[in-house]
Design an enzyme around this catalytic site. Structure first.
Site, PDB file in Angstrom:
ATOM      1  N   THR A 141       0.838  -1.180   0.000  1.00 20.28           N
ATOM      2  CA  THR A 141       0.000   0.000   0.000  1.00 20.28           C
ATOM      3  C   THR A 141       0.881   1.241   0.000  1.00 20.28           C
ATOM      4  O   THR A 141       2.077   1.168   0.276  1.00 20.28           O
ATOM      5  CB  THR A 141      -0.925   0.030   1.231  1.00 20.28           C
ATOM      6  OG1 THR A 141      -0.107   0.051   2.409  1.00 20.28           O
ATOM      7  CG2 THR A 141      -1.807  -1.205   1.271  1.00 20.28           C
ATOM      8  N   GLU A 198      -5.681  -3.617  -2.029  1.00 23.44           N
ATOM      9  CA  GLU A 198      -6.199  -4.792  -1.311  1.00 23.44           C
ATOM     10  C   GLU A 198      -7.222  -5.579  -2.120  1.00 23.44           C
ATOM     11  O   GLU A 198      -7.672  -6.644  -1.709  1.00 23.44           O
ATOM     12  CB  GLU A 198      -6.829  -4.351   0.013  1.00 23.44           C
ATOM     13  CG  GLU A 198      -5.829  -3.843   1.048  1.00 23.44           C
ATOM     14  CD  GLU A 198      -5.555  -2.352   0.956  1.00 23.44           C
ATOM     15  OE1 GLU A 198      -5.033  -1.785   1.933  1.00 23.44           O
ATOM     16  OE2 GLU A 198      -5.854  -1.744  -0.108  1.00 23.44           O
ATOM     17  N   LYS A 234     -16.913  17.264   8.098  1.00 21.53           N
ATOM     18  CA  LYS A 234     -18.105  17.260   8.935  1.00 21.53           C
ATOM     19  C   LYS A 234     -18.327  18.676   9.469  1.00 21.53           C
ATOM     20  O   LYS A 234     -17.565  19.174  10.288  1.00 21.53           O
ATOM     21  CB  LYS A 234     -17.949  16.259  10.075  1.00 21.53           C
ATOM     22  CG  LYS A 234     -17.869  14.823   9.581  1.00 21.53           C
ATOM     23  CD  LYS A 234     -17.791  13.818  10.719  1.00 21.53           C
ATOM     24  CE  LYS A 234     -17.730  12.397  10.169  1.00 21.53           C
ATOM     25  NZ  LYS A 234     -17.631  11.377  11.236  1.00 21.53           N
ATOM     26  N   TRP A 249     -22.282  16.078   6.603  1.00 21.89           N
ATOM     27  CA  TRP A 249     -21.099  15.706   5.847  1.00 21.89           C
ATOM     28  C   TRP A 249     -21.061  16.461   4.526  1.00 21.89           C
ATOM     29  O   TRP A 249     -22.072  16.579   3.828  1.00 21.89           O
ATOM     30  CB  TRP A 249     -21.083  14.197   5.559  1.00 21.89           C
ATOM     31  CG  TRP A 249     -20.764  13.354   6.750  1.00 21.89           C
ATOM     32  CD1 TRP A 249     -20.727  13.768   8.053  1.00 21.89           C
ATOM     33  CD2 TRP A 249     -20.438  11.971   6.755  1.00 21.89           C
ATOM     34  NE1 TRP A 249     -20.398  12.722   8.860  1.00 21.89           N
ATOM     35  CE2 TRP A 249     -20.221  11.591   8.102  1.00 21.89           C
ATOM     36  CE3 TRP A 249     -20.304  11.003   5.765  1.00 21.89           C
ATOM     37  CZ2 TRP A 249     -19.879  10.303   8.474  1.00 21.89           C
ATOM     38  CZ3 TRP A 249     -19.969   9.713   6.136  1.00 21.89           C
ATOM     39  CH2 TRP A 249     -19.752   9.374   7.469  1.00 21.89           C
TER      40      TRP A 249
END
Length: 542
Positions: A186, A331, A439, A444
């Site tokens: 990653t 992944e 937020k 949101w």
């Protein structure tokens, strides 16, 4: 009662054998690090991959030993893809855009025994080789006469000298299809990176799925240009899918500027290309600035980060090229969704079709997904309710290499770290990374939506939206903007550009002009670094 079918394991070696047997005369074309064009065929790839396998045997490598690469997209790298994994070893593609100390850490963590590198990366290798004790053999991907006299790297081999004396016959071993085939780390934006360890089975299934008509739709009639690096999640699996269908492959090498890509596309009749938005920005800048057209390109897959609506519109309206919006993760091998319309959408007005194309798309067969709330409860698929995105499937990570990070699954599902909506037709849309969502006053705000609007302004080259602390609303969005060369726009002009496009409470509080937005090793914006750059910034008072 079991079925009475033959039992053949799904192995990567079967892909290159198929390509050589049934598409042996189809070309693989590469722009080399040396600058010239190299061309040969899938049959040649197979023969040289078998020389690689024999070469690894001669070095004494055991099954599942790791072979690292620091290399661009090219024919020698392709040979390693098949020769390493086909012989039962594990291919470890290392991202050369990382810092040298990160590369050394990754090589040591993977315990690479061999490192093959393009000469572009000789300075990196010269800086890290003494810090990588597991690597016993350093191999430069070049002809022997291209090796400098004194590199400081003991017993350095040239790739051509290494495989040149090896036979091109090799009986591929047959083993359990769940055997490890390759590994990718990653990007490691927080802490050390972790490795996804792919299997032969997961890789072959991923290749099958990504070639489907509603996914990349690859066929033997395509000339495919993977601009996405082969060191980034195995070039999204394109080398494997191309072998599976017998497509012509065209590799750009290190030359990924707009002019070089355009010339290669035109010279080789490229019909299909794949890469991240930053690459296509350079390509479109070159074509627009020189009033050029594409003569063969029909579709491009854009992933890695959200594709700006303006880019999709430019490809479609100005050049007649379909943009296939994609989403995935290291992944996930990496493909999870790809956006192609359904038959029911055929007669929709273009504006409505565009709203669908902006989504990351429908799951590919083999990928299941859901969105959940903060308590892990499933949320409805109405295209409006957003929650944490979870996935599962046969090419999705079960755990990280060496158990790093503990058990990543929640009741068998992998939490992606993305926040998304899913509509009634199964189209998923990323609204943010969970760490980037803003937020404000309990509501949101999608940073991606704010960025996309800014990117539609004719003066804006790149935009990044981040949340800034606010005494009343917790956070408020600002947008950092890089202007196009020679273009001009004021703060008030850009803020006014948002009027009527989002709700008033979603409007950014400010525009900050910057020379550049930090870009990571995989082409994604580094908002953590941008926040560090703007640590002294204060929101304007109203």
């Amino acid at each position: 009662m079991l079925g009475l079918m033959q039992n053949h394991p799904l192995l990567i070696s079967s892909l290159i054998d198929f390509a050589a047997r049934y598409h042996g005369d189809t070309e693989v074309v590469s722009r080399r690090v040396e600058g010239d064009i190299h061309r040969y065929t899938w049959l040649d790839v197979q023969r040289r991959a078998k020389r690689v396998a024999n070469g690894l045997d001669a070095l004494g490598l055991q099954a599942s030993d790791r072979v690292g690469t620091l290399a661009w997209n090219g024919y020698r790298h392709l040979e390693l893809y098949f020769g390493v994994s086909g012989s039962g070893r594990v291919l470890h593609t290392v991202n050369p855009r990382l810092l040298p100390e990160q590369i050394a850490w990754i090589v040591n963590h993977a315990e690479d025994r061999v490192m093959c590198f393009d000469m572009s990366f000789l300075p990196i290798v010269q800086g890290i080789h003494t810090h990588c004790p597991s690597v016993k053999h350093w191999i430069a991907l070049c002809d022997e006469d291209k090796l400098p006299a004194d590199t400081g790297i003991p017993h350095l081999l040239s790739y051509e000298a290494w495989i040149g004396g090896q036979p091109d016959q090799y009986p591929w071993p047959v083993f359990d299809e769940n055997t490890a085939s390759s590994m990718c780390y990653t990007s490691g934006t927080t802490g050390h990176p972790k490795a996804a360890l792919y299997s032969h089975r997961s890789t072959v299934l991923h290749a099958y799925a990504s070639a489907l008509p509603d996914v990349m739709g690859l066929s033997a009639r395509d000339a495919a240009l993977p601009v996405v690096p082969m060191f980034h999640v195995n070039a999204w699996g394109l080398p494997y899918s191309a072998a599976m269908v017998g497509a012509k492959l065209v590799f750009p090498g290190p030359a990924m500027d707009g002019k070089s890509l355009y010339e290669l596309m035109e010279a080789e009749g490229v019909t299909f290309a794949a890469g991240v938005p930053t690459i296509w920005q350079m390509l479109l800048g070159h074509t627009a600035g020189n009033k050029l057209r594409f003569s063969t390109l029909t579709r491009t897959v854009i992933g890695g980060s959200a594709c700006p609506p303006a880019m999709i519109a430019t490809f479609r309206d100005d050049y007649g090229i379909d943009v296939l919006h994609a989403w995935g993760m290291t992944e996930m091998s990496p493909l999870g969704t790809l956006c192609t319309l359904k038959e029911k959408h055929r007669h929709l007005p273009e504006q409505e079709k565009m709203k669908i194309r902006l989504k990351q798309g429908r799951p590919i067969f083999g990928v299941d997904m859901k969105i959940v709330d903060d308590h892990g409860e499933d949320l409805q698929w109405d295209g409006k309710t957003y929650g944490d995105l979870y996935v599962k499937g046969p090419w999705i990570l079960d755990q990280y290499f060496k158990g790093e990070g503990g058990d990543p699954l929640v009741d068998g599902w992998f939490p992606t770290g993305d926040v998304a909506t899913i509509d009634a037709d199964g189209f998923m849309q990323i609204t943010d990374r969970s760490k980037d969502v803003i937020k404000s006053g309990g509501e949101w705000i999608s940073s991606i939506d704010i960025e996309n609007i800014a990117m539609a302004h004719p003066a804006v080259a790149m935009a990044a939206c981040i949340g800034m602390p606010h005494p009343k609303w917790d956070e408020r969005p600002i947008v950092a903007v890089v202007l196009k060369p020679g273009a001009a726009a004021s703060r008030d002009e850009l803020l006014g550009f948002y009027e009527g496009k989002v709700a008033k409470w979603q409007l950014p509080d400010d525009v900050v002009f910057v020379d550049a937005i930090p870009i990571g090793a995989t082409g994604k914006m580094l908002k953590t670094r941008l926040r560090e750059q703007l640590k002294d910034y204060k929101l304007p008072t109203v």
